[in-house]
Write a protein that holds these residues in place. Structure first.
Motif, PDB file in Angstrom:
ATOM      1  N   SER A   1      75.236  20.662 -65.156  1.00 27.00           N
ATOM      2  CA  SER A   1      75.345  21.845 -64.297  1.00 27.00           C
ATOM      3  C   SER A   1      74.319  22.902 -64.676  1.00 27.00           C
ATOM      4  CB  SER A   1      76.757  22.422 -64.391  1.00 27.00           C
ATOM      5  OG  SER A   1      76.881  23.585 -63.605  1.00 27.00           O
ATOM      6  N   THR A   2      74.205  23.194 -65.954  1.00 26.64           N
ATOM      7  CA  THR A   2      73.245  24.215 -66.386  1.00 26.64           C
ATOM      8  C   THR A   2      71.810  23.720 -66.276  1.00 26.64           C
ATOM      9  OG1 THR A   2      73.607  23.523 -68.700  1.00 26.64           O
ATOM     10  CG2 THR A   2      74.869  25.417 -67.885  1.00 26.64           C
ATOM     11  N   LEU A   3      71.598  22.410 -66.413  1.00 25.83           N
ATOM     12  CA  LEU A   3      70.259  21.864 -66.166  1.00 25.83           C
ATOM     13  C   LEU A   3      69.859  22.136 -64.722  1.00 25.83           C
ATOM     14  CD1 LEU A   3      67.771  20.225 -67.009  1.00 25.83           C
ATOM     15  CD2 LEU A   3      69.045  18.144 -66.425  1.00 25.83           C
ATOM     16  N   GLY A   4      70.822  22.001 -63.805  1.00 25.34           N
ATOM     17  CA  GLY A   4      70.552  22.341 -62.416  1.00 25.34           C
ATOM     18  C   GLY A   4      70.170  23.801 -62.255  1.00 25.34           C
ATOM     19  N   LEU A   5      70.845  24.689 -62.986  1.00 27.85           N
ATOM     20  CA  LEU A   5      70.519  26.115 -62.906  1.00 27.85           C
ATOM     21  C   LEU A   5      69.151  26.411 -63.506  1.00 27.85           C
ATOM     22  CD1 LEU A   5      73.959  27.779 -63.758  1.00 27.85           C
ATOM     23  CD2 LEU A   5      72.890  27.493 -61.521  1.00 27.85           C
ATOM     24  N   VAL A   6      68.772  25.673 -64.547  1.00 31.77           N
ATOM     25  CA  VAL A   6      67.425  25.822 -65.103  1.00 31.77           C
ATOM     26  C   VAL A   6      66.393  25.418 -64.054  1.00 31.77           C
ATOM     27  CG1 VAL A   6      65.806  24.958 -66.840  1.00 31.77           C
ATOM     28  CG2 VAL A   6      68.130  25.556 -67.501  1.00 31.77           C
ATOM     29  N   GLY A   7      66.681  24.359 -63.297  1.00 30.18           N
ATOM     30  CA  GLY A   7      65.802  23.963 -62.200  1.00 30.18           C
ATOM     31  C   GLY A   7      65.696  25.052 -61.145  1.00 30.18           C
ATOM     32  N   VAL A   8      66.817  25.690 -60.840  1.00 35.13           N
ATOM     33  CA  VAL A   8      66.802  26.801 -59.887  1.00 35.13           C
ATOM     34  C   VAL A   8      65.938  27.945 -60.423  1.00 35.13           C
ATOM     35  CG1 VAL A   8      68.218  28.585 -58.778  1.00 35.13           C
ATOM     36  CG2 VAL A   8      69.023  26.210 -58.848  1.00 35.13           C
ATOM     37  N   ALA A   9      66.071  28.253 -61.718  1.00 34.66           N
ATOM     38  CA  ALA A   9      65.270  29.324 -62.325  1.00 34.66           C
ATOM     39  C   ALA A   9      63.778  29.021 -62.215  1.00 34.66           C
ATOM     40  CB  ALA A   9      65.673  29.504 -63.788  1.00 34.66           C
ATOM     41  N   ALA A  10      63.404  27.773 -62.521  1.00 34.39           N
ATOM     42  CA  ALA A  10      61.992  27.399 -62.418  1.00 34.39           C
ATOM     43  C   ALA A  10      61.522  27.447 -60.966  1.00 34.39           C
ATOM     44  CB  ALA A  10      61.781  26.004 -62.999  1.00 34.39           C
ATOM     45  N   GLY A  11      62.370  26.970 -60.052  1.00 33.58           N
ATOM     46  CA  GLY A  11      62.004  26.965 -58.642  1.00 33.58           C
ATOM     47  C   GLY A  11      61.840  28.363 -58.074  1.00 33.58           C
ATOM     48  N   LEU A  12      62.728  29.276 -58.449  1.00 34.04           N
ATOM     49  CA  LEU A  12      62.606  30.653 -57.982  1.00 34.04           C
ATOM     50  C   LEU A  12      61.352  31.305 -58.549  1.00 34.04           C
ATOM     51  CD1 LEU A  12      66.282  31.980 -58.105  1.00 34.04           C
ATOM     52  CD2 LEU A  12      64.945  31.299 -56.107  1.00 34.04           C
ATOM     53  N   GLY A  13      61.010  30.964 -59.793  1.00 37.40           N
ATOM     54  CA  GLY A  13      59.761  31.467 -60.359  1.00 37.40           C
ATOM     55  C   GLY A  13      58.568  31.013 -59.549  1.00 37.40           C
ATOM     56  N   GLY A  14      58.581  29.741 -59.110  1.00 36.26           N
ATOM     57  CA  GLY A  14      57.503  29.247 -58.259  1.00 36.26           C
ATOM     58  C   GLY A  14      57.530  29.867 -56.879  1.00 36.26           C
ATOM     59  N   LEU A  15      58.738  30.121 -56.374  1.00 35.87           N
ATOM     60  CA  LEU A  15      58.887  30.687 -55.029  1.00 35.87           C
ATOM     61  C   LEU A  15      58.244  32.069 -54.927  1.00 35.87           C
ATOM     62  CD1 LEU A  15      60.365  29.831 -52.334  1.00 35.87           C
ATOM     63  CD2 LEU A  15      62.191  31.391 -53.052  1.00 35.87           C
ATOM     64  N   VAL A  16      58.517  32.925 -55.901  1.00 36.72           N
ATOM     65  CA  VAL A  16      58.013  34.295 -55.813  1.00 36.72           C
ATOM     66  C   VAL A  16      56.542  34.404 -56.219  1.00 36.72           C
ATOM     67  CG1 VAL A  16      60.274  35.351 -56.137  1.00 36.72           C
ATOM     68  CG2 VAL A  16      58.882  34.802 -58.140  1.00 36.72           C
ATOM     69  N   HIS A  17      55.987  33.350 -56.810  1.00 33.04           N
ATOM     70  CA  HIS A  17      54.567  33.377 -57.178  1.00 33.04           C
ATOM     71  C   HIS A  17      53.706  32.610 -56.176  1.00 33.04           C
ATOM     72  CE1 HIS A  17      56.159  34.558 -61.208  1.00 33.04           C
ATOM     73  NE2 HIS A  17      55.042  35.257 -61.229  1.00 33.04           N
ATOM     74  N   SER A  18      54.316  32.085 -55.122  1.00 33.34           N
ATOM     75  CA  SER A  18      53.572  31.325 -54.118  1.00 33.34           C
ATOM     76  C   SER A  18      53.371  32.181 -52.874  1.00 33.34           C
ATOM     77  CB  SER A  18      54.315  30.042 -53.752  1.00 33.34           C
ATOM     78  OG  SER A  18      54.487  29.214 -54.888  1.00 33.34           O
ATOM     79  N   SER A  19      52.194  32.127 -52.319  1.00 38.03           N
ATOM     80  CA  SER A  19      51.901  32.940 -51.135  1.00 38.03           C
ATOM     81  C   SER A  19      52.044  32.161 -49.836  1.00 38.03           C
ATOM     82  CB  SER A  19      50.479  33.505 -51.234  1.00 38.03           C
ATOM     83  OG  SER A  19      49.537  32.441 -51.376  1.00 38.03           O
ATOM     84  N   GLU A  20      51.844  30.850 -49.885  1.00 40.45           N
ATOM     85  CA  GLU A  20      51.909  30.061 -48.655  1.00 40.45           C
ATOM     86  C   GLU A  20      53.020  29.007 -48.709  1.00 40.45           C
ATOM     87  OE1 GLU A  20      48.083  28.492 -47.870  1.00 40.45           O
ATOM     88  OE2 GLU A  20      47.128  30.454 -47.591  1.00 40.45           O
ATOM     89  N   SER A  21      52.874  28.031 -49.576  1.00 43.19           N
ATOM     90  CA  SER A  21      53.889  26.985 -49.692  1.00 43.19           C
ATOM     91  C   SER A  21      54.077  26.623 -51.158  1.00 43.19           C
ATOM     92  CB  SER A  21      53.487  25.738 -48.895  1.00 43.19           C
ATOM     93  OG  SER A  21      52.274  25.209 -49.389  1.00 43.19           O
ATOM     94  N   LEU A  22      55.223  26.038 -51.449  1.00 43.48           N
ATOM     95  CA  LEU A  22      55.539  25.660 -52.827  1.00 43.48           C
ATOM     96  C   LEU A  22      54.808  24.380 -53.220  1.00 43.48           C
ATOM     97  CD1 LEU A  22      59.406  26.180 -53.091  1.00 43.48           C
ATOM     98  CD2 LEU A  22      57.671  27.356 -54.424  1.00 43.48           C
ATOM     99  N   PRO A  23      54.403  24.264 -54.492  1.00 45.97           N
ATOM    100  CA  PRO A  23      53.951  22.952 -54.982  1.00 45.97           C
ATOM    101  C   PRO A  23      55.061  21.927 -54.790  1.00 45.97           C
ATOM    102  CG  PRO A  23      53.422  24.677 -56.569  1.00 45.97           C
ATOM    103  CD  PRO A  23      54.287  25.305 -55.524  1.00 45.97           C
TER     104      PRO A  23
END
Length: 426
Positions: free
Chosen positions: A315-337
């Motif tokens: 469960s917490t591994l999933g939340l770590v994935g969410v944390a990494a994904g949100l970090g990518g989301l707010v640093h991306s201007s067009e689309s996510l890697p």
């Protein structure tokens, strides 16, 4: 630094010490997510999962030690364990592969210290055998002489073996656990006596006999002659697991706030940051209302440790994935890697899927399972697959759908209860 037990007359002192110890988890999540954002590849995802699982298992070992030791918990052990986990975090191969053996040394050192001190309490926790055995050490030790990526495969094998050990032996009854601990302590005493006798013979040949050589070492290294089986303190474990979940969610908030302080504010960024923040509020709400398993009537601490703790890992591994994904989301201007999009959707799906399993274990309603838990998990998977092809703002809005859908069940249930109460009063 004294090696005295934490003052048992001030039970809050243990909580403060453990809270201080948990600070290292914040650093771990930050370093792991940053490593994935720097190298968004499938290999980095696998390494992140491996590193997180290893650090989590080390954290749990310390938690179970304090849970069992209680008033016998020693400050020195927790401080040293905190330092060793900090070393693990600073040496994860995501950033500097050449530090891998230092990471490994810290893992093995922590296990030996915590397991040894747990044995000295004279208390045996049958439901978490890793506390007495310090894990399946062979693959980890062999990996010292193996280069990457073979080294990481050995680590993964060791981690899987340890989780299997928990599942298979975590159900032993108290008598079997005490017998195993007693045999281990006796074997260690024999080994120390044999080593002392060998040193004694060597010194006699060199300088003549010395009084006391060959006797078993007394004091801090000695194991109790008798052991007693104990069970997990559920309230303590529930609090510790819950704090861990809050810490991981807090790191996700940090990602958003740090990005807001350093990135240029555009319409795309504003949308991604706001939707990400609402998503985290929704995940926190589910945790606050349902418990740390995110499912009705269930917490991880209510389940037997051999089942509840591995589910907490996932469960917490999933939340770590969410944390990494949100970090990518707010640093991306067009689309996510592509990989970041998969991690974001897959992490949310994993968190919801574990909640569904816990809901089944807690006898949650079939309506919740089929109408909310399973659809939310599937929706997160679909969003993760589509995320690299969608605008960043659209991904943020879509991610809110399964989270708010889960929150909606709680609101619906609350209204039904209020309606039933009104009818009863009427």
């Amino acid at each position: 630094m004294t090696d005295r037990p934490v003052d048992s007359h001030r039970p809050e002192s243990v909580n403060w010490l453990e809270l201080f110890f948990d600070l290292v988890v914040v650093a771990a999540v930050a370093v792991l997510t940053e490593g994935l954002l720097t190298d968004p590849s499938l290999g980095a995802v696998g390494l992140l999962a491996l590193m997180y699982g290893t650090i989590w298992l080390s954290w749990v070992l310390v938690v179970m030690y304090t849970n069992v030791a209680g008033e016998r918990t020693r400050t020195r052990v927790l401080v040293i364990a905190m330092f060793l986990i900090a070393v693990m975090v600073a040496t994860v191969p995501l950033h500097h592969p050449q530090r891998a053996n230092l990471f490994l040394f810290a893992v093995l050192a922590l296990r030996g210290i915590v397991s040894g001190n747990a044995m000295r309490t004279g208390r045996v926790l049958a439901s978490w055998p890793l506390l007495q055995t310090s894990g399946a050490s062979a693959p980890w030790i062999v990996s010292f002489w193996v280069h990457a990526p073979g080294k990481y495969y050995l680590w993964a094998a060791g981690l899987v073996l340890e989780l299997l050990l928990v599942l298979l032996r975590g159900g032993l009854d108290a008598d079997q656990a005490v017998e195993a601990a007693t045999e281990r302590a006796q074997r260690q005493r024999r080994d120390r006596r044999d080593r002392g006798q060998r040193r004694d013979r060597g010194r006699r040949r060199d300088r003549g006999p010395r009084r006391g050589i060959g006797e078993p070492q007394r004091g801090i290294g000695e194991r109790p002659a008798e052991f007693v089986a104990v069970d997990v303190d559920r309230s303590h474990l529930d609090e510790r697991l819950g704090l861990f979940v809050i810490i991981v969610l807090g790191e996700s908030v940090t990602q958003l706030v740090l990005a807001a302080a350093t990135e240029e504010w555009t319409n795309t960024f504003d949308t991604a940051a706001i939707t990400g923040f609402v998503l985290l509020i929704g995940l926190w709400w589910l945790t606050f209302v349902y418990g740390f398993a995110g499912a009705p009537h269930t917490t991880f601490a209510d389940l037997p440790p051999r089942f509840g703790l591995p589910l907490h890992l996932l469960s917490t591994l999933g939340l770590v994935g969410v944390a990494a994904g949100l970090g990518g989301l707010v640093h991306s201007s067009e689309s996510l890697p592509t990989v970041i999009g998969w991690v974001l959707g897959g992490g949310l799906a994993l968190h919801f899927a574990v909640g569904a399993v816990c809901g089944i274990a807690g006898n949650a309603s079939l309506a919740w399972l089929l109408g909310w838990a399973v659809p939310s998990s599937l929706a997160a998977v679909v969003i993760g697959l589509l995320a690299p092809r969608l605008p960043v703002a659209a991904v943020g809005w879509l991610l809110l759908v399964p989270v708010l859908w889960q929150v909606g069940y709680g609101q619906l249930l609350r209204r039904r209860r209020l309606g039933a109460s009104a009818l009863t009063v009427g």
